[in-house]
Design a protein around this motif. Sequence first.
Motif, PDB file in Angstrom:
ATOM      1  N   VAL A  29      -4.042  14.218  14.885  1.00 57.95           N
ATOM      2  CA  VAL A  29      -2.620  14.129  14.561  1.00 57.95           C
ATOM      3  C   VAL A  29      -2.022  12.856  15.159  1.00 57.95           C
ATOM      4  CG1 VAL A  29      -0.365  15.156  15.068  1.00 57.95           C
ATOM      5  CG2 VAL A  29      -2.229  16.581  14.215  1.00 57.95           C
ATOM      6  N   SER A  30      -2.359  12.565  16.399  1.00 60.45           N
ATOM      7  CA  SER A  30      -1.856  11.349  17.046  1.00 60.45           C
ATOM      8  C   SER A  30      -2.323  10.099  16.298  1.00 60.45           C
ATOM      9  CB  SER A  30      -2.325  11.295  18.505  1.00 60.45           C
ATOM     10  OG  SER A  30      -1.794  12.384  19.239  1.00 60.45           O
ATOM     11  N   MET A  31      -3.579  10.116  15.855  1.00 57.47           N
ATOM     12  CA  MET A  31      -4.101   8.982  15.098  1.00 57.47           C
ATOM     13  C   MET A  31      -3.352   8.818  13.782  1.00 57.47           C
ATOM     14  SD  MET A  31      -6.095   6.434  14.769  1.00 57.47           S
ATOM     15  CE  MET A  31      -7.300   6.657  16.098  1.00 57.47           C
ATOM     16  N   GLN A  32      -3.068   9.931  13.098  1.00 53.05           N
ATOM     17  CA  GLN A  32      -2.303   9.861  11.853  1.00 53.05           C
ATOM     18  C   GLN A  32      -0.938   9.211  12.076  1.00 53.05           C
ATOM     19  OE1 GLN A  32      -2.424  14.026  10.343  1.00 53.05           O
ATOM     20  NE2 GLN A  32      -3.109  13.074   8.440  1.00 53.05           N
ATOM     21  N   MET A  33      -0.284   9.574  13.173  1.00 51.12           N
ATOM     22  CA  MET A  33       1.051   9.021  13.445  1.00 51.12           C
ATOM     23  C   MET A  33       0.978   7.535  13.807  1.00 51.12           C
ATOM     24  SD  MET A  33       3.131  11.329  12.651  1.00 51.12           S
ATOM     25  CE  MET A  33       1.867  11.652  11.374  1.00 51.12           C
ATOM     26  N   ARG A  34      -0.074   7.132  14.510  1.00 53.88           N
ATOM     27  CA  ARG A  34      -0.234   5.709  14.798  1.00 53.88           C
ATOM     28  C   ARG A  34      -0.423   4.910  13.505  1.00 53.88           C
ATOM     29  NH1 ARG A  34      -3.118   7.541  19.417  1.00 53.88           N
ATOM     30  NH2 ARG A  34      -5.121   7.359  18.344  1.00 53.88           N
TER      31      ARG A  34
ATOM     32  N   ALA B 293       0.845  -1.198   0.000  1.00 53.41           N
ATOM     33  CA  ALA B 293       0.000   0.000   0.000  1.00 53.41           C
ATOM     34  C   ALA B 293       0.879   1.245   0.000  1.00 53.41           C
ATOM     35  CB  ALA B 293      -0.910  -0.010   1.223  1.00 53.41           C
ATOM     36  N   PRO B 294       0.487   2.293  -0.754  1.00 49.07           N
ATOM     37  CA  PRO B 294       1.304   3.524  -0.816  1.00 49.07           C
ATOM     38  C   PRO B 294       1.242   4.299   0.491  1.00 49.07           C
ATOM     39  CG  PRO B 294      -0.753   3.836  -1.979  1.00 49.07           C
ATOM     40  CD  PRO B 294      -0.708   2.373  -1.606  1.00 49.07           C
ATOM     41  N   LEU B 295       2.243   5.098   0.703  1.00 49.65           N
ATOM     42  CA  LEU B 295       2.257   5.979   1.868  1.00 49.65           C
ATOM     43  C   LEU B 295       1.267   7.125   1.666  1.00 49.65           C
ATOM     44  CD1 LEU B 295       6.101   6.142   2.486  1.00 49.65           C
ATOM     45  CD2 LEU B 295       4.415   5.138   4.031  1.00 49.65           C
ATOM     46  N   ASP B 296       0.685   7.576   2.760  1.00 48.94           N
ATOM     47  CA  ASP B 296      -0.286   8.677   2.732  1.00 48.94           C
ATOM     48  C   ASP B 296       0.482   9.996   2.846  1.00 48.94           C
ATOM     49  OD1 ASP B 296      -2.110  10.720   3.680  1.00 48.94           O
ATOM     50  OD2 ASP B 296      -3.555   9.112   4.013  1.00 48.94           O
ATOM     51  N   LEU B 297       0.368  10.842   1.816  1.00 47.49           N
ATOM     52  CA  LEU B 297       1.110  12.102   1.820  1.00 47.49           C
ATOM     53  C   LEU B 297       0.647  13.038   2.937  1.00 47.49           C
ATOM     54  CD1 LEU B 297       1.499  12.932  -1.984  1.00 47.49           C
ATOM     55  CD2 LEU B 297       3.178  11.926  -0.434  1.00 47.49           C
ATOM     56  N   ASP B 298      -0.625  13.008   3.271  1.00 44.65           N
ATOM     57  CA  ASP B 298      -1.104  13.848   4.367  1.00 44.65           C
ATOM     58  C   ASP B 298      -0.467  13.445   5.687  1.00 44.65           C
ATOM     59  OD1 ASP B 298      -2.717  15.487   2.858  1.00 44.65           O
ATOM     60  OD2 ASP B 298      -4.514  14.258   3.114  1.00 44.65           O
ATOM     61  N   GLN B 299      -0.319  12.139   5.891  1.00 41.82           N
ATOM     62  CA  GLN B 299       0.350  11.663   7.097  1.00 41.82           C
ATOM     63  C   GLN B 299       1.810  12.116   7.123  1.00 41.82           C
ATOM     64  OE1 GLN B 299      -0.192   7.423   7.196  1.00 41.82           O
ATOM     65  NE2 GLN B 299      -2.412   7.557   7.522  1.00 41.82           N
ATOM     66  N   LEU B 300       2.455  12.068   5.973  1.00 42.57           N
ATOM     67  CA  LEU B 300       3.850  12.492   5.904  1.00 42.57           C
ATOM     68  C   LEU B 300       3.968  13.993   6.162  1.00 42.57           C
ATOM     69  CD1 LEU B 300       5.149  10.453   2.827  1.00 42.57           C
ATOM     70  CD2 LEU B 300       5.447   9.949   5.264  1.00 42.57           C
TER      71      LEU B 300
ATOM     72  N   ARG C  85       8.375  16.996  -1.444  1.00 40.96           N
ATOM     73  CA  ARG C  85       8.977  17.916  -2.413  1.00 40.96           C
ATOM     74  C   ARG C  85       8.660  17.467  -3.832  1.00 40.96           C
ATOM     75  NH1 ARG C  85      15.109  18.867  -1.326  1.00 40.96           N
ATOM     76  NH2 ARG C  85      14.150  19.559   0.614  1.00 40.96           N
ATOM     77  N   LEU C  86       8.766  16.176  -4.099  1.00 47.56           N
ATOM     78  CA  LEU C  86       8.460  15.658  -5.425  1.00 47.56           C
ATOM     79  C   LEU C  86       6.992  15.856  -5.766  1.00 47.56           C
ATOM     80  CD1 LEU C  86       9.367  14.170  -7.948  1.00 47.56           C
ATOM     81  CD2 LEU C  86       8.940  12.007  -6.751  1.00 47.56           C
ATOM     82  N   SER C  87       6.127  15.679  -4.780  1.00 50.80           N
ATOM     83  CA  SER C  87       4.696  15.901  -5.006  1.00 50.80           C
ATOM     84  C   SER C  87       4.426  17.350  -5.375  1.00 50.80           C
ATOM     85  CB  SER C  87       3.908  15.524  -3.745  1.00 50.80           C
ATOM     86  OG  SER C  87       2.546  15.865  -3.881  1.00 50.80           O
ATOM     87  N   ASN C  88       5.043  18.270  -4.653  1.00 50.09           N
ATOM     88  CA  ASN C  88       4.851  19.690  -4.947  1.00 50.09           C
ATOM     89  C   ASN C  88       5.392  20.053  -6.325  1.00 50.09           C
ATOM     90  OD1 ASN C  88       3.708  20.056  -2.425  1.00 50.09           O
ATOM     91  ND2 ASN C  88       5.619  20.727  -1.472  1.00 50.09           N
TER      92      ASN C  88
ATOM     93  N   ASP D 112      13.849  11.930   6.209  1.00 53.37           N
ATOM     94  CA  ASP D 112      14.529  12.245   4.954  1.00 53.37           C
ATOM     95  C   ASP D 112      13.678  11.845   3.755  1.00 53.37           C
ATOM     96  OD1 ASP D 112      16.726  13.292   6.228  1.00 53.37           O
ATOM     97  OD2 ASP D 112      17.842  11.410   6.230  1.00 53.37           O
ATOM     98  N   HIS D 113      13.121  10.645   3.795  1.00 56.90           N
ATOM     99  CA  HIS D 113      12.292  10.169   2.682  1.00 56.90           C
ATOM    100  C   HIS D 113      11.008  10.984   2.570  1.00 56.90           C
ATOM    101  CE1 HIS D 113      14.749   6.700   1.685  1.00 56.90           C
ATOM    102  NE2 HIS D 113      14.796   6.359   2.962  1.00 56.90           N
ATOM    103  N   ALA D 114      10.425  11.345   3.722  1.00 50.26           N
ATOM    104  CA  ALA D 114       9.168  12.105   3.710  1.00 50.26           C
ATOM    105  C   ALA D 114       9.362  13.457   3.043  1.00 50.26           C
ATOM    106  CB  ALA D 114       8.660  12.276   5.140  1.00 50.26           C
ATOM    107  N   ARG D 115      10.449  14.127   3.370  1.00 44.92           N
ATOM    108  CA  ARG D 115      10.708  15.432   2.764  1.00 44.92           C
ATOM    109  C   ARG D 115      10.899  15.316   1.253  1.00 44.92           C
ATOM    110  NH1 ARG D 115      14.466  17.665   7.734  1.00 44.92           N
ATOM    111  NH2 ARG D 115      12.846  18.949   8.711  1.00 44.92           N
ATOM    112  N   LYS D 116      11.573  14.259   0.836  1.00 45.62           N
ATOM    113  CA  LYS D 116      11.775  14.055  -0.601  1.00 45.62           C
ATOM    114  C   LYS D 116      10.447  13.796  -1.311  1.00 45.62           C
ATOM    115  CE  LYS D 116      16.459  12.194  -0.073  1.00 45.62           C
ATOM    116  NZ  LYS D 116      17.307  10.976  -0.146  1.00 45.62           N
TER     117      LYS D 116
END
Length: 313
Positions: A36-41, A3-10, A77-80, A70-74
């Motif tokens: 926010v806590s739920m997103q992180m869980r 499953a892909p990572l959720d960009l909102d969570q990142l 940034r790529l999404s933007n 590091d991966h989240a920022r990349k």
Amino acid sequence: MSAPLDLDQLRTFIAIIECGSFTRAAEEVGRTQSAVSMQMRRLEERIARPLFTKNGRGNRLTEDGERLLDHARKLIRLSNETIAAFDAESLTGMVRIGVPDDYAERYMPDIIARFAKTNPHVELFIVCESSRDLAARIERNELDIAVVTHNPRSRPSSRVIRTEPLYWVGSLNHHAHEETPVSLAVGRHDCTWRRLACSALDSVGRAYRIPFTSWSSTVVASAVLAGLAVSLLPESALRPGMRVLSAADGFPSLAPVQIGMMRRPGAPAELIDALGEHIVASLDDLADPRLSSEPGTLQRASRSRAGHLPATW
């Protein structure tokens, strides 16, 4: 892990790190703290790794959390960049930017690359000169925005965007710092750092001479690395092969240097604000210099983040 990572969570994850707490991050992303806590869980469940660990009353990143950051920022940034590439209403026009070459070599490549990717229709016209000359160009409406050494007396309109240490430096492989008088490589007579260097050495009675004078940081750094002179440089201009000198070497401590940003009155606000945010982000992302492990050399320098530009800037 198909499953892909959720960009909102990142985005929320990054906000927690940048804001320093779940509470402030919740305000930043417009969610409740429980959301926010739920997103992180859910994010931790998604990667099957803990991201935070208790640290007193607060939390700190785990090793896996550091890796994810590091991966989240990349990814964000790529999404933007992807969205910007297909945005018909993306920014257009030309921005004239000025920056001293002692700052330019360290972080201008990243600033240019980052801004160009997210704003492909904006043309950047870049000038490298001394802070004094750049401030004069701003006043003459020849530049739209400039990064300068902040001086509240001569450049009161500049806004501080970064504070970093200022160091005496010599060559790791030479001993110019032991000579009497010590040779200096500095800027021209009206250079603020030159006056600071002379005043500091005078205050401790250290004899010196100035055989190398240049506005070019490349020339100054070359003289230092060749073992021909000692100079003073901000953290962002330090290079491998340089020795950081201290009071034990006969060099007094120096006050931190402040990097400021100036903008031309009447410059296109949307363009300048976008570029200003990119500059601040690039400075925040500067890795601490990793120089030699020899005694007296810099290993990990601290830095002070100025934060985001105020909305009214």
